[in-house]
Design a protein around this motif. Structure first.
Motif, PDB file in Angstrom:
ATOM      1  N   GLN A 212       1.129  -0.934   0.398  1.00 37.10           N
ATOM      2  CA  GLN A 212       0.366   0.348   0.779  1.00 37.10           C
ATOM      3  C   GLN A 212       0.807   1.351   0.121  1.00 37.10           C
ATOM      4  N   GLY A 213       1.605   1.620   0.665  1.00 35.67           N
ATOM      5  CA  GLY A 213       2.931   2.171   0.681  1.00 35.67           C
ATOM      6  C   GLY A 213       3.782   2.295   1.555  1.00 35.67           C
ATOM      7  N   ALA A 214       4.920   3.047   2.069  1.00 32.18           N
ATOM      8  CA  ALA A 214       6.471   3.204   2.692  1.00 32.18           C
ATOM      9  C   ALA A 214       5.914   3.938   4.249  1.00 32.18           C
ATOM     10  N   SER A 215       6.839   3.085   5.097  1.00 34.33           N
ATOM     11  CA  SER A 215       6.680   4.268   6.637  1.00 34.33           C
ATOM     12  C   SER A 215       7.649   4.179   6.393  1.00 34.33           C
ATOM     13  N   LEU A 216       8.503   5.099   6.863  1.00 31.34           N
ATOM     14  CA  LEU A 216      10.195   5.515   7.601  1.00 31.34           C
ATOM     15  C   LEU A 216       9.977   6.559   8.597  1.00 31.34           C
ATOM     16  N   LYS A 217      10.963   4.912   9.319  1.00 29.25           N
ATOM     17  CA  LYS A 217      11.015   5.844  10.978  1.00 29.25           C
ATOM     18  C   LYS A 217      12.500   6.371  10.628  1.00 29.25           C
ATOM     19  N   TYR A 218      12.770   7.736  12.003  1.00 28.95           N
ATOM     20  CA  TYR A 218      13.909   7.792  11.885  1.00 28.95           C
ATOM     21  C   TYR A 218      14.771   8.476  13.338  1.00 28.95           C
ATOM     22  N   TRP A 219      16.000   7.808  13.198  1.00 34.58           N
ATOM     23  CA  TRP A 219      16.984   7.844  14.761  1.00 34.58           C
ATOM     24  C   TRP A 219      17.987   8.891  14.640  1.00 34.58           C
ATOM     25  N   ALA A 220      17.374  10.221  15.006  1.00 38.39           N
ATOM     26  CA  ALA A 220      18.828  10.908  15.176  1.00 38.39           C
ATOM     27  C   ALA A 220      19.272  10.044  16.676  1.00 38.39           C
ATOM     28  N   GLY A 221      21.005  10.709  16.286  1.00 39.82           N
ATOM     29  CA  GLY A 221      22.091  10.928  17.149  1.00 39.82           C
ATOM     30  C   GLY A 221      22.418   9.432  16.972  1.00 39.82           C
ATOM     31  N   HIS A 222      23.951   9.347  17.524  1.00 42.58           N
ATOM     32  CA  HIS A 222      24.520   8.112  17.507  1.00 42.58           C
ATOM     33  C   HIS A 222      23.356   6.561  18.145  1.00 42.58           C
ATOM     34  N   PRO A 223      23.485   5.430  17.657  1.00 43.20           N
ATOM     35  CA  PRO A 223      22.700   4.097  18.399  1.00 43.20           C
ATOM     36  C   PRO A 223      22.856   4.320  19.541  1.00 43.20           C
ATOM     37  N   ARG A 224      24.165   4.057  20.054  1.00 45.81           N
ATOM     38  CA  ARG A 224      24.375   4.013  21.659  1.00 45.81           C
ATOM     39  C   ARG A 224      23.389   5.192  22.608  1.00 45.81           C
ATOM     40  N   GLN A 225      23.024   5.844  21.939  1.00 45.00           N
ATOM     41  CA  GLN A 225      21.947   7.286  22.390  1.00 45.00           C
ATOM     42  C   GLN A 225      20.255   7.272  22.246  1.00 45.00           C
ATOM     43  N   GLN A 226      20.349   6.296  20.780  1.00 44.02           N
ATOM     44  CA  GLN A 226      19.128   6.092  20.054  1.00 44.02           C
ATOM     45  C   GLN A 226      18.165   4.941  20.934  1.00 44.02           C
TER      46      GLN A 226
END
Length: 536
Positions: A212-226
């Motif tokens: 049906q479409g697309a979803s975009l999830k976004y995490w800012a910062g380095h993965p240790r702080q996510q």
């Protein structure tokens, strides 16, 4: 410095992208939906350059940009054009012709080296590699793709090795995301989620493409702080749908195929001869490959087959025909079944409703059946004319191999597939279709040609070497074939080639064999591939 990984699963494409940047660079703006020139696309924005490294548009395309430090000869000049603006521009194009006009070698001068990937229609990505001077295009690229400013060849290779060791068909989307956040292999200096004194992973993006479409999830910062909760989430619906098709695994059985296509021959074959044929044609190995490849959508089958075989094709083209011109593609036939996989994988990315005029026996491969316009090869040729006439009168893009046989080495040691039939030329002119010449630069093993030479020397009429074609496909002699795309030829140009359709077909064959030389001469002379047509 980035790492991009992806995997197709039952619920669609899962794509994860780590952006690595200098810690002093301004923090990117959170993903948003941007509409330009009537095309909506969701993307994060780099406030310094104004562009992006990841864009998903409403046409079902995902564009991903990675810097290429391995090709960087010197420090980029100040004031150079931002590569992120290129992604933004491509994502808002209305069709592939507009995108092709942008991705021309002479128009990329001023951009630092990059790798640009395009995902579309449930297929593996196309990849453009720009080294600052020359543009190359590949398809059926394998996950992951990575770049690094330090040790630019070693570190991406280590990341690829670690990712492929950890990922299997059973890996979930959550596990893919976790792998993308790890500091392995070894440590954070070379890890997928990297962290150094002046540079580090500054964000992680997760894209899920579904029917049906697309979803975009976004995490800012380095993965240790996510945190587990995404910093931002955006969704987009498709403006045009291309639902995945699943045919499932349907094993090949030579006795059943022969009983359907050549019932008289099948009835006379003793069991031991049938078993010998099954062994020569590698039926067991083919079914093993089919079982693995049939887990993915049919649109993904040819790309998956090329990856399974370890084949990474390169495309050399300067112009493609528009879909509304009802293109007909004609091509040489150097290696057999692999040629069909190469061209379907290439052409369906641009022309999803492609039809291949081919042997009706190929319909037994279930994921290919929707692409095949079957011709009964073992029946009288005249029986296929009405069906072919109807196909050429339609609007579907068509692919045909005019020789109808696999190439052998001629006296000049060239791969020659023999006389081309005039049928494609005749029907293209009658239906006023655009005709585009393709040429595959590849070959089979020495054993294949040795058996052909020996057979001819002994005056054996049975094509013994043809029994090796399945094994030739399973173990390709050339892992990086080149596919040359000539300039689309309008009916008036095709008619001007010669006085008769038979002569026109042979002229096309001759030009196809010359395409590698013509493209090289034009590139050497002009610094980039010219779109002019020149006869030799």
């Amino acid at each position: 410095m980035c790492t991009l990984s992806w995997q197709y699963q039952a619920d669609g494409l899962h794509l994860v992208f780590n952006r690595d940047e200098q810690v002093t660079r301004p923090i990117a703006l959170l993903p948003q939906t941007v509409t330009e020139r009537g095309i909506a696309a969701m993307m994060p924005i780099d406030p310094q350059g104004g562009g992006t490294w990841l864009a998903v548009n409403e046409r079902g395309q995902v564009w991903c940009l990675l810097n290429d430090y391995a090709s960087l000869k010197s420090k980029p000049a100040a004031g150079g054009r931002s590569r992120g603006l290129l992604v933004k521009q491509l994502a808002h194009c209305a069709n592939r012709q507009q995108q092709d006009a942008i991705m021309q070698q002479d128009k990329l001068q001023g951009y630092a080296p990059f790798n640009l990937l395009l995902f579309a229609n449930w297929q593996e990505p196309e990849q453009w590699h720009w080294d600052g001077q020359q543009l190359k295009q590949y398809f059926a690229v394998c996950s992951p793709v990575s770049s690094s400013g330090r040790w630019p060849r070693l570190i991406p290779a280590l990341r690829r090795w670690y990712w492929r060791a950890k990922v299997s068909p059973a890996t979930t989307a959550a596990q893919l995301l976790e792998i993308q956040r790890t500091a392995k292999p070894i440590n954070s200096f070379i890890g997928i989620a990297m962290q150094r004194a002046s540079t580090q992973t500054v964000s992680t993006s997760y894209v899920h493409l579904h029917a049906q479409g697309a979803s975009l999830k976004y995490w800012a910062g380095h993965p240790r702080q996510q945190s587990q909760q995404a910093t931002c989430e955006v969704a987009l619906s498709w403006s045009q749908t291309c639902p995945p098709r699943y045919s499932g695994f349907q094993p090949l059985a030579l006795p059943a195929v022969l009983a359907k296509t050549l019932p008289q021959v099948a009835a006379k074959l003793p069991i031991w001869q049938m078993r010998c044929l099954q062994h020569c044609l590698a039926e067991r190995q083919l079914n093993q490959a089919l079982r693995q490849l049939s887990q993915q959508p049919d649109q993904h089958f040819c790309d998956g087959a090329l990856q399974y075989l370890g084949v990474i094709p390169q495309v050399i083209a300067c112009r493609w025909p528009a879909a509304h011109s009802r293109p007909v593609f004609v091509c040489n036939h150097p290696t057999g079944g692999l040629d069909g996989l190469l061209l379907i994988a290439l052409l369906q990315k641009r022309y999803p409703d492609l039809q291949v005029i081919a042997n009706n026996v190929l319909q037994v491969v279930a994921p290919l059946a929707s692409f095949i316009l079957p011709v009964p090869v073992f029946a009288k040729p005249a029986a296929a004319i009405p069906q072919l006439t109807t196909a050429f009168a339609s609007n579907c893009p068509l692919l045909i191999f005019p020789a109808g046989r696999t190439g052998r080495r001629n006296a000049q040691q060239q791969i020659d597939d023999g006389i081309w039939a005039k049928l494609a030329v005749t029907l293209s002119l009658r239906a006023q279709r655009t005709l585009t010449l393709l040429h595959i630069d590849s070959h089979n093993s020495r054993l294949f040609y040795a058996i052909a030479t020996l057979r001819n020397a002994l005056h054996i009429t049975t094509n013994l070497e043809m029994f090796l074609l399945s094994r030739e496909m399973l173990k390709p002699a050339v892992k990086q074939p080149r596919i040359f795309v000539d300039i689309p030829m309008h009916p008036i140009e095709l008619e001007a080639l010669a006085d008769s359709d038979w002569q026109r077909a042979q002229r096309l064959k001759q030009r196809g064999m010359q395409l590698p030389v013509i493209y090289k001469e034009q590139q050497d002379a002009a610094g980039y591939t010219s779109c002019s047509r020149r006869t030799r």
